[in-house]
Design a protein around this motif. Structure first.
Motif, PDB file in Angstrom:
ATOM      1  N   ALA A 397       0.760  -1.061   0.262  1.00 52.82           N
ATOM      2  CA  ALA A 397      -0.208  -0.156   0.007  1.00 52.82           C
ATOM      3  C   ALA A 397       0.734   1.238   0.092  1.00 52.82           C
ATOM      4  O   ALA A 397       0.661   2.162  -0.816  1.00 52.82           O
ATOM      5  CB  ALA A 397      -0.950  -0.023   1.204  1.00 52.82           C
ATOM      6  N   ILE A 398       1.786   1.031   0.989  1.00 58.15           N
ATOM      7  CA  ILE A 398       2.840   2.397   0.744  1.00 58.15           C
ATOM      8  C   ILE A 398       3.462   2.533  -0.428  1.00 58.15           C
ATOM      9  O   ILE A 398       3.725   3.579  -0.879  1.00 58.15           O
ATOM     10  CB  ILE A 398       3.757   2.373   2.001  1.00 58.15           C
ATOM     11  N   ALA A 399       3.983   1.468  -1.088  1.00 59.67           N
ATOM     12  CA  ALA A 399       4.683   1.262  -2.420  1.00 59.67           C
ATOM     13  C   ALA A 399       3.789   2.044  -3.382  1.00 59.67           C
ATOM     14  O   ALA A 399       4.052   2.839  -4.472  1.00 59.67           O
ATOM     15  CB  ALA A 399       5.098   0.307  -2.696  1.00 59.67           C
ATOM     16  N   GLU A 400       2.495   1.789  -3.246  1.00 60.52           N
ATOM     17  CA  GLU A 400       1.470   2.208  -4.327  1.00 60.52           C
ATOM     18  C   GLU A 400       0.924   3.649  -4.330  1.00 60.52           C
ATOM     19  O   GLU A 400       0.953   4.384  -5.110  1.00 60.52           O
ATOM     20  CB  GLU A 400       0.398   1.459  -4.281  1.00 60.52           C
ATOM     21  N   ASP A 401       0.664   3.993  -2.920  1.00 57.32           N
ATOM     22  CA  ASP A 401       0.416   5.431  -2.643  1.00 57.32           C
ATOM     23  C   ASP A 401       1.192   6.503  -2.188  1.00 57.32           C
ATOM     24  O   ASP A 401       0.854   7.555  -2.238  1.00 57.32           O
ATOM     25  CB  ASP A 401      -0.832   5.192  -1.461  1.00 57.32           C
ATOM     26  N   PRO A 406      -3.809   7.912   2.613  1.00 52.93           N
ATOM     27  CA  PRO A 406      -4.565   7.044   1.926  1.00 52.93           C
ATOM     28  C   PRO A 406      -4.343   5.563   2.353  1.00 52.93           C
ATOM     29  O   PRO A 406      -5.173   4.647   2.278  1.00 52.93           O
ATOM     30  CB  PRO A 406      -4.159   7.248   0.493  1.00 52.93           C
ATOM     31  N   VAL A 407      -3.086   5.204   2.725  1.00 52.35           N
ATOM     32  CA  VAL A 407      -2.666   3.760   3.086  1.00 52.35           C
ATOM     33  C   VAL A 407      -3.617   3.621   4.580  1.00 52.35           C
ATOM     34  O   VAL A 407      -4.180   2.439   4.660  1.00 52.35           O
ATOM     35  CB  VAL A 407      -1.318   3.534   3.532  1.00 52.35           C
ATOM     36  N   ALA A 408      -3.778   4.439   5.408  1.00 53.48           N
ATOM     37  CA  ALA A 408      -4.639   4.241   6.648  1.00 53.48           C
ATOM     38  C   ALA A 408      -5.886   4.097   6.139  1.00 53.48           C
ATOM     39  O   ALA A 408      -6.649   3.311   6.828  1.00 53.48           O
ATOM     40  CB  ALA A 408      -4.596   5.416   7.423  1.00 53.48           C
ATOM     41  N   PRO A 455       7.721   7.413   3.425  1.00 58.64           N
ATOM     42  CA  PRO A 455       7.737   6.702   4.540  1.00 58.64           C
ATOM     43  C   PRO A 455       8.074   4.964   4.419  1.00 58.64           C
ATOM     44  O   PRO A 455       7.984   4.515   3.249  1.00 58.64           O
ATOM     45  CB  PRO A 455       6.187   6.689   5.220  1.00 58.64           C
ATOM     46  N   GLU A 456       8.934   4.569   5.167  1.00 57.65           N
ATOM     47  CA  GLU A 456       9.492   3.250   5.237  1.00 57.65           C
ATOM     48  C   GLU A 456       8.988   2.453   6.461  1.00 57.65           C
ATOM     49  O   GLU A 456       8.690   3.101   7.480  1.00 57.65           O
ATOM     50  CB  GLU A 456      10.998   3.221   5.201  1.00 57.65           C
ATOM     51  N   VAL A 457       8.765   1.322   6.354  1.00 57.01           N
ATOM     52  CA  VAL A 457       8.557   0.479   7.440  1.00 57.01           C
ATOM     53  C   VAL A 457       9.458   0.201   8.309  1.00 57.01           C
ATOM     54  O   VAL A 457      10.834  -0.120   8.031  1.00 57.01           O
ATOM     55  CB  VAL A 457       7.791  -0.853   7.130  1.00 57.01           C
ATOM     56  N   LYS A 458       9.430   0.578   9.811  1.00 52.64           N
ATOM     57  CA  LYS A 458      10.704   0.579  10.773  1.00 52.64           C
ATOM     58  C   LYS A 458      10.087  -0.166  11.775  1.00 52.64           C
ATOM     59  O   LYS A 458       9.060  -0.215  12.130  1.00 52.64           O
ATOM     60  CB  LYS A 458      10.953   1.817  11.257  1.00 52.64           C
TER      61      LYS A 458
END
Length: 642
Positions: A397-401, A406-408, A455-458
């Motif tokens: 989702a984050i890669a797309e948006d 919008p991800v939330a 944003p990146e997943v941490k």
């Protein structure tokens, strides 16, 4: 102890044998195929090779030891990466190989007499009476999977190395007189008269004019900037968000109960005493003496080489005895009541006699009573699995948006917003907005980010990825700005007053110095100038746990010659301390021989270590070791980079 072989397993050699055997097939999936050809050697110094297998085992052993010390908070792989453990171990093994190569070139080797003496010294190879037992040696080597030739080769190398390193004896090169002279300086004690003038006690300062405050403000404008503030949004994902979605079936609960049976089913145990004898007759005589009133432990220690602590085995279950001894021993012991003795039982270490010192009944917590605890832990475990299963959707989702709102919305996740906080987590009103540990982790990342970064997943906790993840995006950065004099005039006035008090304390300290130099009494000076006088007795160079003397004042006391006077700013910045050295008492080596010996041993050990390091460095310059970096990369770095 169980028998002398059990104690022998504590010997360094047997631990190494068993450790190498067990670890050889468990380290990083290294098998015979992987170590074929040139990969069998990770480094070479002259003709001396460093085995890849031995190197890998050594790295993993140290990583596991450190993992236990850290309480399991880091995996072995993380420890190796963070501490560069693979490089540390490789460096040491290459240095050892250089020493081995030098020994080979010099023809150093152990004699057969030295080898035999070393072998006979291993407790693992000794019978209960302390004599060397070829049978015990065979069994120990067989258990470890080592041959006699491997044992002899390793011991010859170790003996020769000890001979070589013994020639670098620091004690022969460093005279004890050096330690005595150092002790005179190190153990020196001093007495000093001291007067403390606290700036905060000074109240008679003139009020500052507006012009003075403005000038002070201009000279220190950098101290009156607003803090940088940041606004950001974040999504946090933790296992707790998935707990309600976990569905448990009865089979899961039963399987978990079975896997944790050791927690819920406590077998009966028996606290045992045990001694061994070389013959059945000796064991029977011992039993008769105990039944006649002799104390088992005292009589056992007198009749054998067992110490009283070794005779006490502690609590053992049936399975413990069956594993450590055999089924017959377990059956015999568990047939006894408290206080009873077994008949002599023949085993590998001779004839043993056991006494049941106490019986602890077993206890079983049934599955129904353990259900609530099991279900709670299963929900936690499955919630972690569900969180990890959800992560690919979050990453997609984050890669797309590219942004969090919008991800939330798409994934129905809460989106948190934090507005205008400083690095302490406070808003412009001074209220603490960030209060939780997880929130601090997000805030710290937000203050590292630049605007416009996707944003990146941490991980919330880099040491434990099961605690959850987050994504944060920076919304706004409010750069520090200069605050006007009008806005900060109260803070400027307070700072000016503190500095003025400090300046006056320095002036008073100089007056005290002058009067002390003139021979006036320290206590009288302190009373008249508003200070506090005290006598510092037996001041040492280094502070102990009860000392209230700051290090800078302690250093001043030891920097001044006898009778000299000087002042130093207080360690907390509150005023000045005036010091006069009244007496100097050097350390006395003659009356403190034990302390001097201890210091000498430390100096010799340090000097010898430096000699060995210099020697190894010299050898590495001579032999120019060859290291296969590709093997190191494949073993310990490739997984971390994936």
């Amino acid at each position: 102890m169980l028998f002398n072989l059990r104690g022998a397993l504590d010997s360094i050699f047997v631990k190494v044998l068993l450790g190498l055997l067990i670890a050889a097939f468990a380290i990083w999936g290294i098998g015979p195929g992987m170590l074929a050809g040139s990969t069998r050697t990770v480094a070479k110094v002259g003709e001396t090779e460093v085995s890849t297998q031995v190197y890998a085992n050594a790295v993993q052993r140290q990583a596991q030891q450190l993992q236990q010390q850290f309480g399991g908070q880091m995996t072995s792989e993380q420890i190796i990466q963070v501490m560069n453990l693979d490089q540390q171990v490789l460096g040491q093994m290459v240095s050892d190989a250089a020493v081995a190569e030098h020994m080979r070139n010099m023809g150093l080797r152990a004699t057969e007499i030295q080898l035999a003496k070393e072998i006979r010294s291993f407790e693992a190879f000794q019978a209960p009476d302390g004599s060397f037992s070829p049978e015990m040696m065979e069994r120990a080597l067989q258990s470890a999977g080592f041959s006699k030739s491997e044992l002899y080769s390793d011991l010859r190398r170790s003996i020769a190395r000890n001979q070589l390193m013994g020639s670098l004896d620091g004690g022969k090169l460093l005279p004890r007189a050096f330690a005595e002279e150092l002790y005179v300086w190190q153990a020196e004690r001093r007495r000093a008269a001291m007067i403390n003038f606290s700036a905060s006690d000074i109240t008679s300062i003139a009020a500052a004019s507006t012009e003075e405050l403005e000038a002070y403000y201009e000279a220190s404008k950098a101290n009156y900037m607003t803090p940088e503030r940041r606004s950001y949004r974040y999504i946090m994902l933790t296992p707790a968000q998935f707990t309600d979605k976990v569905e448990l079936i009865e089979d899961d609960i039963i399987a978990a109960y079975d896997s944790r049976r050791d927690e819920f089913v406590k077998p009966e145990t028996r606290s045992l005493l045990q001694v061994s004898f070389p013959s059945e007759e000796a064991a029977s005589e011992f039993i008769a003496s105990v039944k006649g009133g002799a104390d088992f432990v005292t009589a056992g220690a007198e009749a054998t080489e067992f110490t009283q602590s070794e005779i006490t085995l502690g609590a053992n279950s049936y399975e413990d005895l069956r594993t450590s001894f055999d089924s017959d021993t377990a059956e015999a012991v568990f047939a006894l009541e408290t206080g009873a003795l077994t008949s002599p039982i023949e085993g590998i270490a001779g004839w043993s006699v056991f006494k049941v010192d106490a019986v602890t009944p077993g206890n079983t917590v049934g599955i129904d009573d353990a259900r609530a605890e099991i279900e709670a832990s299963l929900r936690e475990e499955h919630a972690i699995d569900l969180m990890f299963d959800f992560l690919p959707d979050l990453e997609d989702a984050i890669a797309e948006d590219g942004s969090l709102a919008p991800v939330a919305a798409k994934l129905e996740l809460p989106l948190a917003t934090v507005t205008a906080i400083d690095t302490q987590g406070r808003n412009p009103s001074g209220e603490q907005v960030v209060t939780q540990q997880n929130e601090y982790a997000v805030m710290q990342e937000a203050f590292r980010l630049e605007t416009g970064i996707e944003p990146e997943v941490k991980d919330l906790d880099p040491r434990d990825n099961t605690k959850g993840v987050y994504l944060v995006e920076l919304a706004e950065v409010q750069e520090p700005v200069q605050q006007s004099f009008e806005d900060v005039s109260p803070q400027v006035r307070t700072a000016w007053q503190a500095e003025e008090r400090q300046r006056q304390a320095a002036v008073i300290a100089e007056q005290a110095k002058t009067r002390l130099m003139a021979g006036e009494d320290a206590e009288k000076i302190a009373d008249e100038l508003g200070g506090t006088s005290f006598d510092a007795k037996n001041v040492t160079r280094t502070a102990d746990g009860n000392s209230g003397l700051s290090q800078n004042i302690r250093s001043l006391i030891f920097d001044l010659p006898l009778g000299e006077i000087d002042a130093e700013r207080a360690a907390d910045g509150n005023g000045y301390v005036v010091v006069r050295v009244d007496s100097i008492m050097p350390g006395e080596p003659a009356s403190n021989a034990v302390a001097v010996d201890r210091l000498y041993e430390q100096l010799v050990a340090q000097y010898q270590n430096e000699l060995i390091q210099a020697y190894q460095s010299h050898l590495l310059d001579i032999y120019e070791p060859e290291v296969n970096r590709n093997i190191v990369q494949q073993l310990f770095r490739s997984q971390a980079e994936q």
